[in-house]
Design a protein around this motif. Sequence first.
Motif, PDB file in Angstrom:
ATOM      1  N   PHE A  33      -6.420   6.172   8.169  1.00 45.03           N
ATOM      2  CA  PHE A  33      -7.150   5.086   7.527  1.00 45.03           C
ATOM      3  C   PHE A  33      -6.929   3.783   8.293  1.00 45.03           C
ATOM      4  O   PHE A  33      -5.836   3.516   8.806  1.00 45.03           O
ATOM      5  CB  PHE A  33      -6.672   4.886   6.086  1.00 45.03           C
ATOM      6  CG  PHE A  33      -6.921   6.057   5.185  1.00 45.03           C
ATOM      7  CD1 PHE A  33      -8.045   6.119   4.385  1.00 45.03           C
ATOM      8  CD2 PHE A  33      -6.031   7.130   5.150  1.00 45.03           C
ATOM      9  CE1 PHE A  33      -8.286   7.207   3.565  1.00 45.03           C
ATOM     10  CE2 PHE A  33      -6.257   8.220   4.336  1.00 45.03           C
ATOM     11  CZ  PHE A  33      -7.385   8.265   3.540  1.00 45.03           C
ATOM     12  N   VAL A  48     -10.019  -0.745   2.880  1.00 42.77           N
ATOM     13  CA  VAL A  48      -9.459   0.451   3.519  1.00 42.77           C
ATOM     14  C   VAL A  48     -10.596   1.444   3.768  1.00 42.77           C
ATOM     15  O   VAL A  48     -11.447   1.652   2.897  1.00 42.77           O
ATOM     16  CB  VAL A  48      -8.385   1.105   2.630  1.00 42.77           C
ATOM     17  CG1 VAL A  48      -7.750   2.290   3.351  1.00 42.77           C
ATOM     18  CG2 VAL A  48      -7.318   0.083   2.222  1.00 42.77           C
ATOM     19  N   VAL A  90       0.858  -1.180   0.000  1.00 42.46           N
ATOM     20  CA  VAL A  90       0.000   0.000   0.000  1.00 42.46           C
ATOM     21  C   VAL A  90       0.894   1.230   0.000  1.00 42.46           C
ATOM     22  O   VAL A  90       1.952   1.248   0.645  1.00 42.46           O
ATOM     23  CB  VAL A  90      -0.952   0.006   1.214  1.00 42.46           C
ATOM     24  CG1 VAL A  90      -0.187  -0.056   2.534  1.00 42.46           C
ATOM     25  CG2 VAL A  90      -1.877   1.230   1.193  1.00 42.46           C
ATOM     26  N   LEU A 129      -7.107  -0.449   7.790  1.00 45.32           N
ATOM     27  CA  LEU A 129      -6.958  -1.405   6.685  1.00 45.32           C
ATOM     28  C   LEU A 129      -7.019  -2.822   7.235  1.00 45.32           C
ATOM     29  O   LEU A 129      -6.371  -3.139   8.236  1.00 45.32           O
ATOM     30  CB  LEU A 129      -5.623  -1.165   5.973  1.00 45.32           C
ATOM     31  CG  LEU A 129      -5.245  -2.036   4.783  1.00 45.32           C
ATOM     32  CD1 LEU A 129      -4.342  -1.254   3.814  1.00 45.32           C
ATOM     33  CD2 LEU A 129      -4.518  -3.319   5.209  1.00 45.32           C
ATOM     34  N   SER A 184      -6.566  -6.937   5.897  1.00 44.47           N
ATOM     35  CA  SER A 184      -5.891  -7.617   4.795  1.00 44.47           C
ATOM     36  C   SER A 184      -5.819  -9.118   5.053  1.00 44.47           C
ATOM     37  O   SER A 184      -5.369  -9.545   6.126  1.00 44.47           O
ATOM     38  CB  SER A 184      -4.479  -7.042   4.622  1.00 44.47           C
ATOM     39  OG  SER A 184      -3.774  -7.707   3.593  1.00 44.47           O
TER      40      SER A 184
END
Length: 353
Positions: A322, A345, A252, A324, A326
Amino acid sequence: MIPRSPLRLSLLGPLVLVLALVGVVPAQAAGGGPGPDAGARAVTEKVQRVRVLWQGFQAHPTYVKSAVVPGIGNLKLVCKPNLTIVRLFATDRHAETQMWMSKYETKNGHDVVAVKNVRIYTYANANDDGSGGTGASAHEGLNQRTPIEDFAQGHADGVISQRVGRNKPAAGTLTAPVTSFRLSWYWERMAYAGSQYCKINMVLRTVYGGRIGINWHGDDDAADHSTTSTGLPGFGDVDLLCETTRGGEQTVALAPAAYDPDTDPEPHLAYEYVTGEGAVEDHVETGDLGYDDVTGLLGPLELPRNGMMRLWFTVDGFTRGFGLSSYMITNNAAHPELNLCEVAVAELPPGSG
């Protein structure tokens, strides 16, 4: 420095449930003012504040409060003398729905963290026949023992997202807006009828435009959907890369908008990884990165294979945070159809740092 220690609790929300549908909302800077080019990057979002609060002497305490998860379903906060949970309901059980959270609390006198993924699904993988899976709801418990411990407190940062079921190509998109949340809880004297006290706060934020994520199910799907770039007008582009096969990269990064090194403050990135379960010092990694004037990026940072991140990008003196989540399988050579990448996100809710 990261704006907030992961162990600092937030007291969020008013005494009653407030659902605030915010129409055109400009970007917010770290200090609360409008972000760069605020008028150009107006977005529509929904912020909800939910609180369960009761004491044992009340004749009719309210043990449960609810909130909508736009495009996905709803959730409930439950605090009863014998049950403390966060329950998620998904309207579409055939979709792959996930509520990720990094949960901070104290166990046996130690500060610990655990990454949890509450899933609602019909198809566990591409080869599943759909006869199993979950029901339409799933939950994460907040109490550590049964009966419930006499005293507890903690908090969690989370991301709720949805994509098509794992029996289908994910087509690189999310099927609903991504919702972020900050949750905190406190209770005491649960074993003493009439003297109990419980408070659970939750703030949720859903941004409807510019969904940020990357999704593919199987190597064939990955061939066309291993990269995404999502523009945040006036701020920059969030770039995600999730390649399959051995040696592939999963990262990212942010490409800041219109950075002039002669006149603008240097862009900056602060980050936090949370993976696994155990002592905070063993499972939380924090750091800072400056701007790479060769690539023009903040980052890239490697994505966790099974975990969460928080990212704070600072551009032109303004910071946006933010969350996130995953999860990926990228090296199953024998069954390439079972490889997958699911990354979501979302901008952090108010009060999350």
